[in-house]
Design a protein around this motif. Structure first.
Motif, PDB file in Angstrom:
ATOM      1  N   ALA A 147     -19.782  18.914   8.577  1.00  0.00           N
ATOM      2  CA  ALA A 147     -20.236  20.409   8.874  1.00  0.00           C
ATOM      3  C   ALA A 147     -21.828  20.189   8.722  1.00  0.00           C
ATOM      4  O   ALA A 147     -22.665  20.793   9.779  1.00  0.00           O
ATOM      5  CB  ALA A 147     -20.021  21.160   7.677  1.00  0.00           C
ATOM      6  N   ALA A 148     -22.515  19.394   7.693  1.00  0.00           N
ATOM      7  CA  ALA A 148     -23.932  19.468   7.742  1.00  0.00           C
ATOM      8  C   ALA A 148     -24.583  18.674   9.041  1.00  0.00           C
ATOM      9  O   ALA A 148     -25.572  19.223   9.731  1.00  0.00           O
ATOM     10  CB  ALA A 148     -24.398  18.734   6.420  1.00  0.00           C
ATOM     11  N   MET A 149     -23.894  17.588   9.529  1.00  0.00           N
ATOM     12  CA  MET A 149     -24.186  16.811  10.784  1.00  0.00           C
ATOM     13  C   MET A 149     -24.079  17.635  11.811  1.00  0.00           C
ATOM     14  O   MET A 149     -24.853  17.568  12.886  1.00  0.00           O
ATOM     15  CB  MET A 149     -23.559  15.536  10.715  1.00  0.00           C
ATOM     16  CG  MET A 149     -23.725  14.454   9.886  1.00  0.00           C
ATOM     17  SD  MET A 149     -25.447  13.901  10.072  1.00  0.00           S
ATOM     18  CE  MET A 149     -25.411  13.359  11.768  1.00  0.00           C
ATOM     19  N   PHE A 150     -23.094  18.582  11.981  1.00  0.00           N
ATOM     20  CA  PHE A 150     -22.868  19.427  13.009  1.00  0.00           C
ATOM     21  C   PHE A 150     -23.972  20.228  13.284  1.00  0.00           C
ATOM     22  O   PHE A 150     -24.757  20.600  14.521  1.00  0.00           O
ATOM     23  CB  PHE A 150     -21.658  20.281  13.006  1.00  0.00           C
ATOM     24  CG  PHE A 150     -21.493  21.278  14.051  1.00  0.00           C
ATOM     25  CD1 PHE A 150     -21.202  20.772  15.406  1.00  0.00           C
ATOM     26  CD2 PHE A 150     -21.694  22.366  13.827  1.00  0.00           C
ATOM     27  CE1 PHE A 150     -20.931  21.806  16.343  1.00  0.00           C
ATOM     28  CE2 PHE A 150     -21.578  23.731  14.834  1.00  0.00           C
ATOM     29  CZ  PHE A 150     -20.988  23.183  16.120  1.00  0.00           C
ATOM     30  N   GLU A 174     -28.880  22.401  15.752  1.00  0.00           N
ATOM     31  CA  GLU A 174     -30.073  23.122  15.291  1.00  0.00           C
ATOM     32  C   GLU A 174     -31.446  22.266  15.222  1.00  0.00           C
ATOM     33  O   GLU A 174     -32.445  22.643  15.863  1.00  0.00           O
ATOM     34  CB  GLU A 174     -30.045  23.797  14.014  1.00  0.00           C
ATOM     35  CG  GLU A 174     -28.744  24.704  13.768  1.00  0.00           C
ATOM     36  CD  GLU A 174     -28.985  25.736  14.806  1.00  0.00           C
ATOM     37  OE1 GLU A 174     -29.864  26.363  14.814  1.00  0.00           O
ATOM     38  OE2 GLU A 174     -27.957  26.339  14.906  1.00  0.00           O
ATOM     39  N   ALA A 175     -31.194  21.238  14.830  1.00  0.00           N
ATOM     40  CA  ALA A 175     -32.514  20.206  14.759  1.00  0.00           C
ATOM     41  C   ALA A 175     -32.530  19.345  15.918  1.00  0.00           C
ATOM     42  O   ALA A 175     -33.713  19.133  16.536  1.00  0.00           O
ATOM     43  CB  ALA A 175     -32.445  19.468  13.568  1.00  0.00           C
ATOM     44  N   LEU A 176     -31.386  18.672  16.612  1.00  0.00           N
ATOM     45  CA  LEU A 176     -31.667  17.911  17.625  1.00  0.00           C
ATOM     46  C   LEU A 176     -31.384  18.633  19.005  1.00  0.00           C
ATOM     47  O   LEU A 176     -31.600  18.117  19.736  1.00  0.00           O
ATOM     48  CB  LEU A 176     -30.627  16.767  17.529  1.00  0.00           C
ATOM     49  CG  LEU A 176     -30.665  16.196  16.339  1.00  0.00           C
ATOM     50  CD1 LEU A 176     -29.721  14.921  16.230  1.00  0.00           C
ATOM     51  CD2 LEU A 176     -31.848  15.296  16.209  1.00  0.00           C
ATOM     52  N   GLY A 177     -30.791  19.922  18.991  1.00  0.00           N
ATOM     53  CA  GLY A 177     -30.851  20.736  19.992  1.00  0.00           C
ATOM     54  C   GLY A 177     -29.479  20.284  20.887  1.00  0.00           C
ATOM     55  O   GLY A 177     -29.688  20.542  22.378  1.00  0.00           O
ATOM     56  N   PHE A 178     -28.495  19.637  20.540  1.00  0.00           N
ATOM     57  CA  PHE A 178     -27.255  19.242  21.364  1.00  0.00           C
ATOM     58  C   PHE A 178     -26.835  20.562  21.862  1.00  0.00           C
ATOM     59  O   PHE A 178     -26.593  21.709  21.088  1.00  0.00           O
ATOM     60  CB  PHE A 178     -26.301  18.536  20.413  1.00  0.00           C
ATOM     61  CG  PHE A 178     -26.682  17.118  20.046  1.00  0.00           C
ATOM     62  CD1 PHE A 178     -28.203  16.835  20.442  1.00  0.00           C
ATOM     63  CD2 PHE A 178     -25.972  16.365  19.361  1.00  0.00           C
ATOM     64  CE1 PHE A 178     -28.343  15.167  20.175  1.00  0.00           C
ATOM     65  CE2 PHE A 178     -26.347  14.814  19.115  1.00  0.00           C
ATOM     66  CZ  PHE A 178     -27.673  14.469  19.579  1.00  0.00           C
ATOM     67  N   THR A 179     -26.337  20.604  23.190  1.00  0.00           N
ATOM     68  CA  THR A 179     -25.785  21.551  23.783  1.00  0.00           C
ATOM     69  C   THR A 179     -24.194  21.594  23.864  1.00  0.00           C
ATOM     70  O   THR A 179     -23.658  20.624  23.456  1.00  0.00           O
ATOM     71  CB  THR A 179     -26.288  21.614  25.409  1.00  0.00           C
ATOM     72  OG1 THR A 179     -25.549  20.691  25.823  1.00  0.00           O
ATOM     73  CG2 THR A 179     -27.578  21.649  25.455  1.00  0.00           C
ATOM     74  N   PRO A 180     -23.527  22.804  24.170  1.00  0.00           N
ATOM     75  CA  PRO A 180     -22.153  22.732  23.932  1.00  0.00           C
ATOM     76  C   PRO A 180     -21.408  21.867  25.030  1.00  0.00           C
ATOM     77  O   PRO A 180     -20.540  21.168  24.724  1.00  0.00           O
ATOM     78  CB  PRO A 180     -21.716  24.126  24.293  1.00  0.00           C
ATOM     79  CG  PRO A 180     -22.840  24.788  23.417  1.00  0.00           C
ATOM     80  CD  PRO A 180     -23.970  24.332  23.876  1.00  0.00           C
ATOM     81  N   GLU A 195     -28.108  25.158   7.421  1.00  0.00           N
ATOM     82  CA  GLU A 195     -28.188  25.174   8.946  1.00  0.00           C
ATOM     83  C   GLU A 195     -29.884  25.142   9.204  1.00  0.00           C
ATOM     84  O   GLU A 195     -30.104  24.947  10.365  1.00  0.00           O
ATOM     85  CB  GLU A 195     -27.550  26.383   9.625  1.00  0.00           C
ATOM     86  CG  GLU A 195     -28.114  27.738   8.971  1.00  0.00           C
ATOM     87  CD  GLU A 195     -27.041  28.648   9.728  1.00  0.00           C
ATOM     88  OE1 GLU A 195     -27.697  29.640  10.540  1.00  0.00           O
ATOM     89  OE2 GLU A 195     -25.933  28.731   9.356  1.00  0.00           O
ATOM     90  N   GLU A 196     -30.666  25.583   8.212  1.00  0.00           N
ATOM     91  CA  GLU A 196     -31.831  25.277   8.421  1.00  0.00           C
ATOM     92  C   GLU A 196     -32.963  24.293   7.780  1.00  0.00           C
ATOM     93  O   GLU A 196     -34.126  24.099   8.032  1.00  0.00           O
ATOM     94  CB  GLU A 196     -32.698  26.906   8.084  1.00  0.00           C
ATOM     95  CG  GLU A 196     -31.994  27.954   9.047  1.00  0.00           C
ATOM     96  CD  GLU A 196     -32.481  29.172   8.651  1.00  0.00           C
ATOM     97  OE1 GLU A 196     -33.264  29.585   7.752  1.00  0.00           O
ATOM     98  OE2 GLU A 196     -32.502  30.203   9.598  1.00  0.00           O
ATOM     99  N   LEU A 242     -30.401  15.725   3.809  1.00  0.00           N
ATOM    100  CA  LEU A 242     -29.216  15.433   4.577  1.00  0.00           C
ATOM    101  C   LEU A 242     -29.133  13.834   4.661  1.00  0.00           C
ATOM    102  O   LEU A 242     -28.089  13.357   4.643  1.00  0.00           O
ATOM    103  CB  LEU A 242     -29.633  15.812   6.244  1.00  0.00           C
ATOM    104  CG  LEU A 242     -28.506  15.370   7.194  1.00  0.00           C
ATOM    105  CD1 LEU A 242     -27.024  15.853   6.832  1.00  0.00           C
ATOM    106  CD2 LEU A 242     -28.816  15.806   8.394  1.00  0.00           C
ATOM    107  N   PHE A 243     -30.232  13.172   4.597  1.00  0.00           N
ATOM    108  CA  PHE A 243     -30.140  11.631   4.359  1.00  0.00           C
ATOM    109  C   PHE A 243     -29.546  11.324   3.073  1.00  0.00           C
ATOM    110  O   PHE A 243     -28.679  10.387   3.185  1.00  0.00           O
ATOM    111  CB  PHE A 243     -31.685  11.094   4.368  1.00  0.00           C
ATOM    112  CG  PHE A 243     -31.804   9.552   4.565  1.00  0.00           C
ATOM    113  CD1 PHE A 243     -31.951   9.098   5.485  1.00  0.00           C
ATOM    114  CD2 PHE A 243     -31.475   8.926   3.309  1.00  0.00           C
ATOM    115  CE1 PHE A 243     -32.150   7.807   5.796  1.00  0.00           C
ATOM    116  CE2 PHE A 243     -31.573   7.738   3.428  1.00  0.00           C
ATOM    117  CZ  PHE A 243     -32.144   6.887   4.709  1.00  0.00           C
TER     118      PHE A 243
END
Length: 199
Positions: free
Chosen positions: A15-18, A23-29, A160-161, A166-167
């Protein structure tokens, strides 16, 4: 069943990686859809690899190698979290896609021995009942994994912010994948039961 639960119940940072990816890397749907497609194809490849090359490998060795290799490869997520891949000239999307494919193949290869274990320990005449029970244990382990991952995520302050922890989260979750190796003695009991059945 105890080993299957332990194998599945290690914490997962999914969930955290998602949130980190979106949010951080900006991966699109759209890109995440491509990742899901690649994951499905990789799962089929994993089945093929296991059936072609690994089905005769002893269960204990299979689980040991899967756990160690899975932990080592899972640590590659730290590269994405730390942004090292960009320093090496590898885009986040390409690195994430490749990482997902490799980990999914390994995940499928490590899951199939669980089914083999079920077949080896199943008494004749109760196959359906035992399989249903085993899948219940498997799913319970997955639920425990998600709960532990969520608890660790909260404890480390990852939201999410805020991805400062995370590391550490990814590191702890991956190293915990070695814990099921403590239950390998249960596989000896399963092998002994198979030998006694005269199969």
């Amino acid at each position: 069943p105890a080993f299957v639960f332990l194998w599945q119940a290690t914490p997962n940072p999914g969930a955290a990686m998602f949130y980190f990816q979106t949010e951080a890397l900006g991966f699109t749907p759209e890109f995440l859809g491509r990742v899901a497609l690649a994951r499905s194809v990789a799962a089929l490849v994993g089945v093929g690899v296991y059936n072609a090359y690994l089905k005769d490998v002893p269960l204990k060795k299979m689980f040991t190698v899967s756990a160690v290799l899975g932990t080592c490869l899972g640590l590659t997520q730290l590269i994405l979290v730390a942004g090292l891949n960009r320093e090496w000239g590898i885009s986040d999307q390409f690195f994430s896609l490749g990482d997902t494919v490799v980990l999914t193949v390994l995940g499928e290869v490590s899951f199939l021995p669980v089914l083999v274990l079920a077949a080896k320990t199943c008494p004749e005449g109760v196959e359906a009942t035992l399989f249903a029970a085993l899948m219940s244990v498997f799913n319970a382990g997955g639920a425990a994994s998600a709960a532990l991952g969520a608890a660790l995520t909260a404890a480390l302050g990852v939201t999410e912010e805020n991805f400062d922890g995370l590391f550490a989260l990814v590191l702890i979750c991956n190293l915990s994948s070695l814990v099921p190796l403590l239950g390998l003695r249960w596989l000896d009991e399963a092998d002994g039961g198979e030998g006694g059945g005269g199969g």
